[in-house]
Enzyme design. Structure first.
Site, PDB file in Angstrom:
ATOM      1  N   THR A  10       0.803  -1.212   0.000  1.00 28.55           N
ATOM      2  CA  THR A  10       0.000   0.000   0.000  1.00 28.55           C
ATOM      3  C   THR A  10       0.845   1.277   0.000  1.00 28.55           C
ATOM      4  O   THR A  10       1.986   1.255   0.463  1.00 28.55           O
ATOM      5  CB  THR A  10      -0.827  -0.100   1.302  1.00 28.55           C
ATOM      6  OG1 THR A  10      -1.645  -1.231   1.183  1.00 28.55           O
ATOM      7  CG2 THR A  10      -1.628   1.117   1.613  1.00 28.55           C
ATOM      8  N   ARG A  58     -13.498  -8.039  -0.972  1.00 23.88           N
ATOM      9  CA  ARG A  58     -12.807  -7.815   0.307  1.00 23.88           C
ATOM     10  C   ARG A  58     -12.362  -6.350   0.391  1.00 23.88           C
ATOM     11  O   ARG A  58     -11.814  -5.790  -0.559  1.00 23.88           O
ATOM     12  CB  ARG A  58     -11.600  -8.742   0.395  1.00 23.88           C
ATOM     13  CG  ARG A  58     -10.774  -8.575   1.676  1.00 23.88           C
ATOM     14  CD  ARG A  58      -9.594  -7.658   1.473  1.00 23.88           C
ATOM     15  NE  ARG A  58      -8.744  -7.580   2.674  1.00 23.88           N
ATOM     16  CZ  ARG A  58      -7.756  -6.714   2.825  1.00 23.88           C
ATOM     17  NH1 ARG A  58      -7.495  -5.856   1.863  1.00 23.88           N
ATOM     18  NH2 ARG A  58      -7.038  -6.690   3.917  1.00 23.88           N
ATOM     19  N   VAL A  59     -12.611  -5.719   1.505  1.00 19.40           N
ATOM     20  CA  VAL A  59     -12.166  -4.342   1.720  1.00 19.40           C
ATOM     21  C   VAL A  59     -11.209  -4.335   2.908  1.00 19.40           C
ATOM     22  O   VAL A  59     -11.501  -4.946   3.943  1.00 19.40           O
ATOM     23  CB  VAL A  59     -13.356  -3.390   1.996  1.00 19.40           C
ATOM     24  CG1 VAL A  59     -12.871  -1.993   2.333  1.00 19.40           C
ATOM     25  CG2 VAL A  59     -14.287  -3.345   0.786  1.00 19.40           C
ATOM     26  N   GLY A  60     -10.084  -3.664   2.740  1.00 20.37           N
ATOM     27  CA  GLY A  60      -9.083  -3.619   3.809  1.00 20.37           C
ATOM     28  C   GLY A  60      -9.250  -2.408   4.705  1.00 20.37           C
ATOM     29  O   GLY A  60     -10.301  -1.759   4.738  1.00 20.37           O
ATOM     30  N   ASP A  61      -8.189  -2.094   5.411  1.00 19.80           N
ATOM     31  CA  ASP A  61      -8.220  -1.000   6.386  1.00 19.80           C
ATOM     32  C   ASP A  61      -8.035   0.375   5.764  1.00 19.80           C
ATOM     33  O   ASP A  61      -8.466   1.386   6.330  1.00 19.80           O
ATOM     34  CB  ASP A  61      -7.108  -1.203   7.424  1.00 19.80           C
ATOM     35  CG  ASP A  61      -5.739  -1.253   6.763  1.00 19.80           C
ATOM     36  OD1 ASP A  61      -5.594  -1.984   5.756  1.00 19.80           O
ATOM     37  OD2 ASP A  61      -4.817  -0.555   7.225  1.00 19.80           O
ATOM     38  N   THR A 109      -0.030   0.598   6.925  1.00 23.62           N
ATOM     39  CA  THR A 109       0.157  -0.450   5.930  1.00 23.62           C
ATOM     40  C   THR A 109       0.454  -1.760   6.636  1.00 23.62           C
ATOM     41  O   THR A 109       1.182  -1.783   7.626  1.00 23.62           O
ATOM     42  CB  THR A 109       1.275  -0.116   4.934  1.00 23.62           C
ATOM     43  OG1 THR A 109       1.522  -1.286   4.128  1.00 23.62           O
ATOM     44  CG2 THR A 109       2.571   0.296   5.618  1.00 23.62           C
TER      45      THR A 109
HETATM   46  N1  ASP Z   1      -3.301  -2.693   4.493  1.00 23.34           N
HETATM   47  C1  ASP Z   1      -3.556  -3.143   3.151  1.00 23.34           C
HETATM   48  C2  ASP Z   1      -4.823  -3.949   3.143  1.00 23.34           C
HETATM   49  O1  ASP Z   1      -4.977  -4.804   4.000  1.00 23.34           O
HETATM   50  C3  ASP Z   1      -2.449  -3.943   2.553  1.00 23.34           C
HETATM   51  C4  ASP Z   1      -1.051  -3.370   2.678  1.00 23.34           C
HETATM   52  O2  ASP Z   1      -0.821  -2.432   3.411  1.00 23.34           O
HETATM   53  O3  ASP Z   1      -0.158  -3.883   2.013  1.00 23.34           O
HETATM   54  O4  ASP Z   1      -5.622  -3.778   2.256  1.00 23.34           O
END
Ligand code: ASP
Length: 333
Positions: free
Chosen positions: A197, A225-228, A248
């Protein structure tokens, strides 16, 4: 006025001038290019140089805006957009692919003045998701728009959409193939060698903080899927009363621990320094829960913290006190 009086006044002015001179407010920006599983052993000097150049371009694009008197919001938008356009990073072009082989992109932006926030999730045709997140914040009454609804809004706002192939790179297609074979349905933050990210946080001349984060999420993730990153308080947060944070790492853990907000709450309510708050959340709380990753953060005084509990975190920081650092692993390499 008589000459002696004028002279006396002049002397007084010269004497008190230094005391009256107002120190210019500090400027600060920090960026990250992900804290995925980056095996240092696989990092060739050429690849390292190329990542460093990508990080430097984003850092300097953001800082140039702050230096011209621009807003922290413009600075984080420019820094993140630069990395979204760079296929080395897991955002915009070059984002990781989901199980079906598509890039599904998430992004958020937050203005500490207000505070205000905008975010998008699961978009598949938006070249620069951070710009769409900003439009959600500035041109809609909403905070988070997802998938087709977000893309309809993009069209209403005159954003040019791109075909899905625009995001797909050979490297990401290879990583997906490997992940499908080896993960047997499990998710991994990023394939070995991949970065993650992207994000930016900044403090501007007016004392306003801003944060932005953009990502393709996880390789081989489930569709939808949705991340943070687009979740306010989890992967992205900014409030002029405390700090600005972009995270991240493994998003599910960041969401459960509400990482970005937790850091700012420790600063605001427990009066921890930024570095202490980041340390407590990343090395204690997040680690205890089994989560890997890191954050970049900046506070109202221009202090920058960049910390992680993973092998590395691609990162950079620049401020008006003369600091300009770019690093990838723990030893500031
Ligand atoms: N935090 C991001 C997610 O889970 C992935 C990442 O930071 O590489 O979508």
């Amino acid at each position: 006025m008589s000459r002696p009086k004028l002279l006396a006044l002049l002397c007084l002015a010269v004497a008190v001038a230094p005391a009256l001179a107002v120190e210019p407010r500090p400027l600060a920006i920090a960026i990250h290019g992900g804290a995925g599983v980056i095996d240092p052993a696989k990092m060739t000097p050429q690849r390292a140089a190329s990542y460093r150049a990508g990080l430097a371009a984003a850092l300097d694009a953001g800082y140039a805006i702050l230096e011209r008197g621009g807003s922290s919001l413009d600075a984080v938008t420019a820094a993140v957009r630069t990395m979204e356009d760079d296929p080395q990073f897991n955002a915009g072009r070059g984002a990781v692919l989901n199980h079906e082989g598509d890039a599904e992109l998430d992004a958020a932006i937050m203005d500490g003045h207000g505070p205000r926030a905008g975010a998008v999730a699961g978009v598949r045709h938006v070249r620069n998701p951070v710009e769409l997140a900003r439009l959600v914040m500035e041109k809609s009454p909403h905070v988070l728009l997802v998938a087709e609804g977000a893309e309809e809004f993009a069209l209403e706002q005159g954003v040019v959409l791109v075909p899905r192939d625009y995001f797909r790179t050979e490297a990401r297609a290879r990583e997906l193939d490997e992940a499908r074979q080896t993960q047997a349905g499990q998710l991994k933050a990023a394939s070995p060698g991949a970065t993650g990210t992207v994000g930016a946080v900044a403090l501007d001349r007016a004392g306003h903080l801003a944060a932005a984060t953009s990502t393709g999420g996880l390789t081989n993730k489930h569709r939808g899927r949705v991340g943070d990153s687009p979740i306010v308080g989890a992967g992205t947060y900014a409030d002029d009363a405390s700090c600005a944070v972009s995270g991240t790492g493994q998003g599910e853990f960041f969401i459960r621990q509400v990482v970005a907000y937790d850091i700012c709450a420790l600063v605001q309510y427990r009066h921890l320094t930024l570095a202490q708050a980041v340390r407590e959340v990343i090395h204690e709380k997040l680690r205890r829960s089994g989560g890997e990753g890191g954050v970049i953060a900046v506070d109202r005084s221009g202090n920058i913290a960049m910390d992680f509990n993973s092998v590395g975190m691609f990162r950079g920081a620049r401020d008006s006190r003369g600091q300009r650092d770019i690093a990838m692993y723990r030893d500031a390499q």
